[in-house]
Design a protein around this motif. Structure first.
Motif, short mmCIF file in Angstrom:
data_model
loop_
_atom_site.label_atom_id
_atom_site.label_comp_id
_atom_site.label_asym_id
_atom_site.label_seq_id
_atom_site.Cartn_x
_atom_site.Cartn_y
_atom_site.Cartn_z
N PHE A 44 0.89 -1.16 0.00
CA PHE A 44 0.00 0.00 0.00
C PHE A 44 0.93 1.21 0.00
N CYS A 45 0.84 2.06 -1.02
CA CYS A 45 1.83 3.12 -1.22
C CYS A 45 1.25 4.52 -1.05
N PHE A 46 2.14 5.43 -0.65
CA PHE A 46 1.81 6.83 -0.48
C PHE A 46 2.82 7.66 -1.26
N GLY A 47 2.33 8.60 -2.04
CA GLY A 47 3.20 9.55 -2.71
C GLY A 47 2.84 10.94 -2.23
N ILE A 48 3.84 11.79 -2.05
CA ILE A 48 3.59 13.18 -1.69
C ILE A 48 4.10 14.04 -2.85
N GLY A 53 2.53 18.86 -9.12
CA GLY A 53 2.46 17.44 -9.38
C GLY A 53 3.80 16.72 -9.33
N GLU A 54 4.88 17.46 -9.03
CA GLU A 54 6.21 16.85 -8.90
C GLU A 54 6.25 16.01 -7.62
N GLN A 55 6.73 14.78 -7.74
CA GLN A 55 6.80 13.92 -6.56
C GLN A 55 7.90 14.39 -5.62
N ILE A 56 7.53 14.54 -4.34
CA ILE A 56 8.41 15.01 -3.28
C ILE A 56 8.97 13.84 -2.48
N GLY A 57 8.14 12.80 -2.31
CA GLY A 57 8.53 11.67 -1.48
C GLY A 57 7.64 10.47 -1.71
N PHE A 58 7.92 9.43 -0.94
CA PHE A 58 7.26 8.14 -1.13
C PHE A 58 7.35 7.34 0.16
N SER A 59 6.40 6.48 0.37
CA SER A 59 6.48 5.49 1.44
C SER A 59 5.54 4.35 1.09
N ARG A 60 5.75 3.24 1.77
CA ARG A 60 4.87 2.10 1.53
C ARG A 60 4.68 1.31 2.82
N VAL A 61 3.60 0.53 2.83
CA VAL A 61 3.24 -0.28 3.98
C VAL A 61 2.86 -1.67 3.49
#
Length: 138
Positions: A44-48, A53-61
């Motif tokens: 399950f992913c999160f993009g900031i 609309g430029e991607q700043i960061g990312f995380s996943r669970v």
């Protein structure tokens, strides 16, 4: 500070995520783009993103959505670090319905303990890396 956080995997910049994890992170050096794609497919992913609309960061669970969740690859791209985006990303994740109801949440970090302690994470045993929140009372 204007940003948006999304769980839409189609918005993720896979090449940018791969470059950061495989070259700049301490935990994923050498990870292939195929491995990054597979981890995203099964998480399950999160993009900031910034207001353009430029991607700043990312995380996943990785989670069973009831008993256990493992937070992984929490990153803010170098250009955006030091602006509080990591705090916003972790705040969003921890307040997301998928994470909020999970009984035990774990992660590993070498240098971001204070970021997670504000959400109730505690060191696990004598480990310098493992942290968790355990809502199950034995």
């Amino acid at each position: 500070m204007s940003f948006v956080i999304s769980t839409d995997k189609d918005k993720l910049d896979i090449k940018k995520i791969h470059q950061y994890i495989s070259v700049e992170s301490y935990w994923g050096v050498g990870r292939t783009i195929e491995e990054v794609k597979t981890t995203i497919d099964h998480s399950f992913c999160f993009g900031i993103y910034d207001k353009y609309g430029e991607q700043i960061g990312f995380s996943r669970v990785v989670t069973d959505q009831i008993l256990f969740a493992y937070l992984m690859d929490v990153i803010i791209f170098t250009k955006y670090q030091g602006n509080g985006y990591g705090k916003h990303l972790v705040d969003f994740m921890m307040n997301h319905v998928l994470i909020k109801k999970v009984k035990t949440i774990a992660l590993k970090t070498k240098d971001a303990h204070s970021l997670y302690e504000r959400h109730g994470f505690k060191k696990v045993g004598n480990s310098d890396f493992w942290m968790s929140i355990d809502k199950i009372k034995l």
